[in-house]
Design an enzyme around this catalytic site. Structure first.
Site, mmCIF file in Angstrom:
data_model
loop_
_atom_site.group_PDB
_atom_site.id
_atom_site.type_symbol
_atom_site.label_atom_id
_atom_site.label_comp_id
_atom_site.label_asym_id
_atom_site.label_seq_id
_atom_site.Cartn_x
_atom_site.Cartn_y
_atom_site.Cartn_z
ATOM 1 C CD GLU A 117 -2.660 1.292 2.530
ATOM 2 O OE1 GLU A 117 -3.557 2.152 2.581
ATOM 3 O OE2 GLU A 117 -2.353 0.570 3.490
ATOM 4 C CB CYS A 167 -2.236 6.850 2.035
ATOM 5 S SG CYS A 167 -3.441 5.790 2.843
#
Length: 290
Positions: free
Chosen positions: A207, A241
């Site tokens: 990720e 993020c």
């Protein structure tokens, strides 16, 4: 040496932990969830001290969501059933088995929340764990280890190492006994992780960083858009993020929207993360100010 000891402990515990029942693991995850909520205030303060985030934010998002992660996978275990698909002359059955030792490398921006996102499913599926916590935010990783120990997770099932990427993360990801790697962090480091895992065909989940745009059309509700966009790029001092570091505006509203979003940003209260009115605390380190 710490990594080697942790991986060996996880490897030794993997067979017995993988043989436990789904019901046993579900009950344990539920217990951990309740214990995290019981320690909400202490854990929220740890996150604030460690990451500089407003303690208010940790109370309402980070710690409750960490507990929810354990609840989610506990419920998954209780409702999961073995998949079977009939054919004309056979029945296909999906058999799920634990992978083994899992290396979990977690980031510093949502330290406990994102760590539980990795730990809970690993435990649920019968895998053993070695966590490499960010060297910038070690406190709640250690606190989670204590909770898991007190909840009754067997020795060797969850292991925690502290250190830099070079001295701890690299040896962990590349260890021959590690069968699964989950990494959340920067794209450049993700390339290194993928390269280290590739020779032995480990299962890898990456990720990595994103540059998500917020798109505002001409017919948007201006008040709602300004509020949503400002929250989107300022939450946790922009260190998420899913934040929106890019803004795409229709030309007909660009001037007004830009003026209002600048005013909104200037009005945000930046300061001591322990103060009730603080919206943004400091960024994680001096290097990140650039």
């Amino acid at each position: 040496e710490d990594v080697e000891a942790a991986v060996q402990a996880a490897h030794a515990a993997s067979k017995s932990w993988g043989a436990t029942t789904q019901r046993y693991r579900a009950d344990l995850l539920t217990k951990v969830s309740k214990m995290l909520l019981e320690r909400l205030e202490t854990l929220a303060l740890c996150e604030s001290y460690d990451a500089g985030k407003p303690v208010r934010l940790a109370r309402i998002i980070d710690i409750p969501r960490a507990a929810e992660n354990f609840d989610f996978f506990s419920n998954m275990l209780r409702t999961d059933s073995q998949a079977a698909h009939a054919m004309a002359d056979a029945v296909n059955i999906t058999q799920r088995s634990p992978v083994g030792v899992s290396a979990l490398v977690r980031p510093w921006n949502l330290p406990l929340y994102l760590l539980t996102w990795k730990v809970a499913p690993c435990l649920a599926c019968g895998n053993t764990i070695v966590v490499k916590a960010s060297e910038m935010t070690p406190m709640t990783a250690t606190a989670l280890a204590e909770v898991l120990h007190e909840a009754g997770v067997p020795p060797g099932v969850f292991n925690l190492v502290h250190g830099s990427g070079a001295t701890a993360g690299g040896p962990l990801v590349g260890h021959k006994l590690v069968r699964l790697v989950s990494f959340t962090g920067g794209t450049a480091t993700g390339r290194i992780v993928a390269a280290a895992a590739a020779p032995s065909f480990k299962k890898v989940s990456l990720e990595l960083g994103g540059k998500n745009p917020a798109i505002v059309f001409a017919d948007a509700n201006m008040d709602a858009a300004v509020e949503g966009v400002s929250r989107g790029f300022c939450l946790n001092s922009g260190q998420v993020c899913l934040c929106c570091p890019r803004l795409l505006l229709h030309s007909s509203i660009a001037e007004e929207f830009t003026r209002r979003i600048v005013e909104k940003a200037k009005a945000l209260q930046v300061g001591d993360p322990l103060e009730a009115g603080t919206v943004n605390g400091p960024v994680i380190s001096k290097d990140h100010q650039a």
